[in-house]
Design a protein around this motif. Sequence first.
Motif, PDB file in Angstrom:
ATOM      1  N   TYR A 106       0.378  -1.527   0.205  1.00  0.00           N
ATOM      2  CA  TYR A 106       0.338   0.076  -0.102  1.00  0.00           C
ATOM      3  C   TYR A 106       1.095   1.424   0.014  1.00  0.00           C
ATOM      4  N   GLY A 297      -7.120   0.901   3.083  1.00  0.00           N
ATOM      5  CA  GLY A 297      -6.772  -0.115   2.426  1.00  0.00           C
ATOM      6  C   GLY A 297      -7.895  -0.416   1.654  1.00  0.00           C
ATOM      7  N   PRO A 552      -3.383   1.564   5.374  1.00  0.00           N
ATOM      8  CA  PRO A 552      -4.656   0.487   6.086  1.00  0.00           C
ATOM      9  C   PRO A 552      -4.285   0.501   7.551  1.00  0.00           C
ATOM     10  N   ALA A 779      -7.393  -6.295   4.151  1.00  0.00           N
ATOM     11  CA  ALA A 779      -7.011  -5.038   4.748  1.00  0.00           C
ATOM     12  C   ALA A 779      -7.896  -5.166   6.328  1.00  0.00           C
TER      13      ALA A 779
END
Length: 986
Positions: A106, A297, A552, A779
């Motif tokens: 991410y 997320g 996230p 997530a």
Amino acid sequence: MLDQNLATNYIQNNDRKNLEVNQIFSSADNFLSRHIGSNSQEIDAIINILGFSNIDQLIDTIIPHHIRYHKNLSLPEPKSEHEALAQLKSFASKNKVFRSYIGMGYHDCITPSVIQRNILENPSWYTAYTPYQAEISQGRLEALINYQTMIIELTGLEIANASLLDEGTAAAEAMSMSYFLCKNKTAHTFFVSSLCHPQTIQVLQTRANPLNIKIIVDDHRTFKCDDNIFGALLQYPATDGSIHDYRCFIEDIHEKNALVTVAADLLSLALITPPGEFGADIAIGTTQRFGVPLGYGGPHAAYFATRERYKRQIPGRIVGVSKDVRGNPALRLALQTREQHIKREKATSNICTAQVLLAIVAGMYAVYHGPEGIKNISLKIYKLAVILKDGLKKLNYVVSNDPFFDTINLSLEKDRQNRIIETALEKKVNLRLFKKGVISISLNETTTVDDIVELWQIFAEQDKLPFSIEEVINKADFHLPLNLERTTPYLIDPIFSSYHSENELIRYLHQLEKKDLALNTSMIPLGSCTMKLNATAEMTPVTWPEFSKIHPFVPLDQALGYGILFQQLEQWLGEITGFSGISLQPNAGSQGEYAGLQVILRYHKAHKEIQRNICLIPESAHGTNPASAVMCGMTVIVVKCDKNGNIDILDLKQKAKMYEHNLAALMITYPSTHGVFEKQIIDICSIIHHHGGQVYMDGANMNAQVGLMRPADIGADVCHLNLHKTFCIPHGGGGPGVGPIGVKSHLVRFLPNTNIEKYMNPYDIKEVNLDSIGAVSAAPWGSANILVISWMYIAMMGSKGLTQATKIAILNANYIAHRLSSYYPILFKGDSGYVAHECIIDLRPLKKQTSIEVEDVAKRLMDFGFHAPTISWPVIGTMMIEPTESENLPELDRFCNAMIAIYEEVKMIASGEIDRTNNPLKNCPHTAIEIACDEWNRPYSREKAAYPSPWTKKNKFWPSVGRIDNAFGDRNLVCSCDGMEAYKQD
């Protein structure tokens, strides 16, 4: 015939009555009056036409009294749009937008403004439905084939699908595909590199358990492969940032006839050797850093690419090239026989929802930047990482991973580690505590030179540095090892070099937009799919930075606003359904089904009844139901339905008794898939409970329940909710979706794990809920970013508003059934003689009389400017119509008039007035090019073809291609932009 708008005539000829609904609509700032399409006068008219004095009389007739919820839902009073946005803004202010260098798949990125405004925030893109009616979906299909081409060229593999849910789920799909492809049926072990992202490992462990797959997590450099291995997963670059040459390991795996999946960072593939070139059979990953916001997320589009020889095993959807009746190139979903709603219990995947909207954003990111732009972004990140590493070495830190792309690891003593983390937090910077004594730093597209200096200052523990940035840059070596460098071109299709100015891209996006029919064009009356208003006020907060720019895995105190939102949404959904516990983690309806069934199995296991693996499923069930059961390792037993579409109680009793020692669950949709409220639903649930099973309710038809009944009260133990249906998250052209589950109190402890600390530091053993089924999405909170939409909807509607919406949805469906019943048989009605929120009309008599198929009617509706209802499901040769509460009376009448006009055309074919093979229904849809051609060899006029109703002359939607030859496309499968050239005409 077209002028018989009964309710409209009633309004014109009758005085307005004083109904209770008038009071509900009294406030000018009442969101309910904006969400519900018809005004009180139109609602009054419909009620009168149906023969009732008020709407409650209709509802009391349709829904059995003993299953009704006779209280008001305990929800806050409804807020205006302004008030709801203000309150949500106060939640957002409690989120802290730090600069996150956590990585783990991410990364913060830059969404080009032209893409954000013209795709992500554009109802033409986010309110469209899955492109099953391809002739009016050519815009997003082209955008998706751009996406597939991008994936194919960057990964070096031969075929890609149109996206999956997230990287963890994609890895699980790759594992399942490898398992089912393996010829050695005694092989049950899947190797996972210990350097894979921890959240991916956890999803794999959840998905492996019911299939009796053994997961081995180990170091690929020391692991010895044996005959029990059917597949392996590698991370590239690894979660610690290191780039490994996997060629030898892959050769060893292939010697055992096993398949290798590589989870690759897509952006890094602009610089390093793609997986397809060093032997990978499957490549998976996320496209999030291609312009898709972090969103705590999700939602993010995962990619899945593989070899051509596995094209019939690839999960999800593939967009392929075919041609229309005039030989022009046309796109459609290819190889649909792979999809779970057709394969049912023979499915190898239950994936239904893709992440179309986010895949389009990612694909357009590549179109916008082109190969040079993508390479420059990748080089910038890599060079900044090199500069960061060199500066930290000057500060006497040990960098423990090299080579790398965007992530470096630093080894340091524990006391200093804690000080560094605390100093970083003081400067609003998040670093990753990779493991004891190691801090990980992942850079991204938004990182600047100033950020690098700040990071040096954090690790120097002072602002004054013993060197300058220029000094480090001048001495830096930016060369990757030769054996890792990419040497092959990518993004070579002209599409990636044609639209680099904003002017060009806006025009291209608008060109595609005009090819698609979405909710901003007309009603999309799809049964079971609940295509209702996605209000602007609901959508606005999605792109607020306080929601969209949160990683996230940040510390929980940085996402307090999200925490409040989650808590309230869980409470509200619990009140609406009657359940004691809600999990927001499942990021699609299919994932909700999977999670709910897993919860049931874990419950049985906790009671030492692991033999319970039989899932009873009515023959009318959604196709994902049996597919999900199979993915949970269950055995599906089909329960018959009677001639009215209800569950055959006798057959259910016999099978529940027959399998009572192994009965795990019944999966049921309520109201039924046939669109009626079964009176015996409580008895049905009692039968299952009596024989030791649990009841899983598919919440696809929740739009007929909210405020009027609650799943938990009638006997359901588990239910998933399609927030992209009932609770206003838009379908996005085929995704995103959200499928949270609700459970009764005895199942709460088995819900998916949302222990965020475990995700953040899987190397530090902490107390966790051992009863939990584990993680079902990558997530912790699934597609958190779009939960704000459902929060806004409930906050603005309140208890009475939600209940009124349900009543109007039922009212509208019965109005359509009433208007069309003289022309098309209504296939199923409840004992009351009325339908629920959707009705099924039978078109099979048309085929007997004239050879007109249901598909012909679906395509002819395009000429009238409508998307067809759901066709041939749950009964072949039928249409399932769901108008929802958001459509007003004139729109309902336009649709009914179109269906009646089509009926009249069929009558003319039957009587011989129109040719049986050369007629408007067999030749539709009619395109503008076809109408404008000099040659017109049809026995009906051009006006009849293109303007079959008065309203089409005022606002004509033109299908961009003629009827598509699906079989040709499947015989000649091409799923990249290259195939378009073969059919292009001068």
